[in-house]
Design an enzyme around this catalytic site. Sequence first.
Site, PDB file in Angstrom:
ATOM      1  N   GLN A   1      -2.624   4.596   5.250  1.00 30.62           N
ATOM      2  CA  GLN A   1      -2.168   5.785   5.988  1.00 30.62           C
ATOM      3  C   GLN A   1      -3.306   6.465   6.731  1.00 30.62           C
ATOM      4  O   GLN A   1      -3.067   7.394   7.509  1.00 30.62           O
ATOM      5  CB  GLN A   1      -1.509   6.788   5.013  1.00 30.62           C
ATOM      6  CG  GLN A   1      -0.314   6.235   4.271  1.00 30.62           C
ATOM      7  CD  GLN A   1       0.849   5.879   5.196  1.00 30.62           C
ATOM      8  OE1 GLN A   1       0.924   6.329   6.347  1.00 30.62           O
ATOM      9  NE2 GLN A   1       1.767   5.066   4.714  1.00 30.62           N
TER      10      GLN A   1
ATOM     11  N   CYS B   1       7.420   4.377  -3.275  1.00 26.24           N
ATOM     12  CA  CYS B   1       6.536   3.474  -4.030  1.00 26.24           C
ATOM     13  C   CYS B   1       5.398   4.252  -4.683  1.00 26.24           C
ATOM     14  O   CYS B   1       4.250   3.781  -4.728  1.00 26.24           O
ATOM     15  CB  CYS B   1       5.968   2.368  -3.144  1.00 26.24           C
ATOM     16  SG  CYS B   1       7.218   1.329  -2.421  1.00 26.24           S
TER      17      CYS B   1
ATOM     18  N   HIS C   1      -0.055   4.578  -4.270  1.00 27.32           N
ATOM     19  CA  HIS C   1       1.078   3.699  -3.969  1.00 27.32           C
ATOM     20  C   HIS C   1       1.105   2.599  -5.039  1.00 27.32           C
ATOM     21  O   HIS C   1       0.052   2.192  -5.545  1.00 27.32           O
ATOM     22  CB  HIS C   1       0.833   3.098  -2.580  1.00 27.32           C
ATOM     23  CG  HIS C   1       1.971   2.351  -1.989  1.00 27.32           C
ATOM     24  ND1 HIS C   1       2.292   1.068  -2.373  1.00 27.32           N
ATOM     25  CD2 HIS C   1       2.852   2.680  -1.012  1.00 27.32           C
ATOM     26  CE1 HIS C   1       3.328   0.651  -1.663  1.00 27.32           C
ATOM     27  NE2 HIS C   1       3.693   1.603  -0.833  1.00 27.32           N
TER      28      HIS C   1
ATOM     29  N   LYS D   1       1.401  -0.458  10.227  1.00 24.56           N
ATOM     30  CA  LYS D   1       1.373   1.015  10.229  1.00 24.56           C
ATOM     31  C   LYS D   1       0.501   1.533  11.374  1.00 24.56           C
ATOM     32  O   LYS D   1       0.420   2.725  11.616  1.00 24.56           O
ATOM     33  CB  LYS D   1       0.882   1.522   8.885  1.00 24.56           C
ATOM     34  CG  LYS D   1       1.840   1.117   7.753  1.00 24.56           C
ATOM     35  CD  LYS D   1       1.517   1.770   6.461  1.00 24.56           C
ATOM     36  CE  LYS D   1       2.177   1.077   5.296  1.00 24.56           C
ATOM     37  NZ  LYS D   1       3.492   1.637   4.954  1.00 24.56           N
TER      38      LYS D   1
ATOM     39  N   ASP E   1      -7.781   2.503  -0.104  1.00 23.01           N
ATOM     40  CA  ASP E   1      -6.518   2.048   0.473  1.00 23.01           C
ATOM     41  C   ASP E   1      -6.316   2.868   1.746  1.00 23.01           C
ATOM     42  O   ASP E   1      -5.938   4.043   1.685  1.00 23.01           O
ATOM     43  CB  ASP E   1      -5.409   2.280  -0.561  1.00 23.01           C
ATOM     44  CG  ASP E   1      -4.025   2.051   0.024  1.00 23.01           C
ATOM     45  OD1 ASP E   1      -3.918   1.765   1.234  1.00 23.01           O
ATOM     46  OD2 ASP E   1      -3.054   2.156  -0.744  1.00 23.01           O
TER      47      ASP E   1
END
Length: 395
Positions: A193, A353, A117, A216, A190
């Site tokens: 998700q 993104c 991202h 999220k 990261d």
Amino acid sequence: MATLAQTRPLDLLADFPAIPAGWAYLDTAATAQKPRPVIDAIMRAYDTTYATVHRGVYQRSADMTLAFEAARRRVARFIGAGAPEEIVFVRGATEGINLVAHRHPDKRRVLLSQLEHHSNIVPWQLAGWQVDVCPLTAGGHIDLDAAEAMLTPDHSMVAFAHVSNVLGSVLDAHRAAELAHRVGAKLLLDGCQAVPRLPVDVAALGCDYYVFSAHKLDGPTGFGVLWGRADLLDAMPPWQGGGAMIDRVTFERTTYAPPPARFEAGTPHITGALGLHAAIDYVDAIGLEAIHAHETALVGLARERLQGINSVRLFGPEDSAGIVSFAVEGVHPHDVGTILDEGQVAIRAGHHCAQPLMDWLGVPATARASFGVYNGAADVERLVDGIERVTRIFG
Ligand SMILES: Cc1ncc(COP(=O)(O)O)c(C=O)c1O
């Protein structure tokens, strides 16, 4: 391959007041809808218990401080952190990565991957790191054999997505940590998700930093978490200056608070912390294993059904976590999204993104369907019906 019976909804739709009957919300990777307990926790804070934290001498403020710090302990337990002091509250994953990119004391070479991202690319560029890019396997995973060959003692950081926001591919984070540590680098994951979709235990993964955004994970926007190993946070200089992050201020010399306060300048997003606490309680009660199985089954079903439409090209691996990206031949993804919206199906269309990943896929954009606990097989059928309509309209 998943069957309809396996993908019965978790029967949680009623918990999500912003999802009206007949609306298939398939944009959870962008932001998740909020369950009633999260909304209630935030409302209750503003309605009845609101006050500032950390500074008040009155009882209401002391109570709110306890609630705020309880949220930190809850996050620590949720992701397997060693101590609550390792949890830094930030505005979201983007701010967490910026903080590390700018303040990690050994700022040299970082190995990123082709599927990152933008928020795991641009901060490193802005902070002056030398950036190397790990390629992907044909199936859309970060190629860890290539990473092994690329990593050198010049690298002081590896920063990878735990789960791709476009392809849904899941990183072998354990191996990534081993490879990074072998050359003396740290591993930042990261987890934007991943945290909503997989059980995450940062100690078991062996990473050094982990970031995610509350919104999220069924929680509020404007709030997120940076986890860092205690020794790394201790060694990190402050990021922004202001109230709450200091020990003693004079015009001659200022000393700083220990982590996490050192990195939390200013009045924090108090209700953000309470909302995240409620969101973690909510998803933990369902169980991340159950959520993962549910979303994987929905992805399996969606891939199976979409594969049956000739003009559809699927991206990403078969076992992607909760996310399916695709293209319809000869139709721009924005048109796909607009036609689906006419049928009350909400997907995301665009570069997500992740422009370097679009370059790798050879497309300017994709259509993306992403699932949450509130989705079921009926939503997949709505998606497939919508795509069939797209193909009819565009011949
Ligand atoms: C993989 C990944 N990383 C980082 C981000 C940035 O998250 P936020 O905008 O909440 O900071 C996102 C959001 O889409 C994401 O999917």
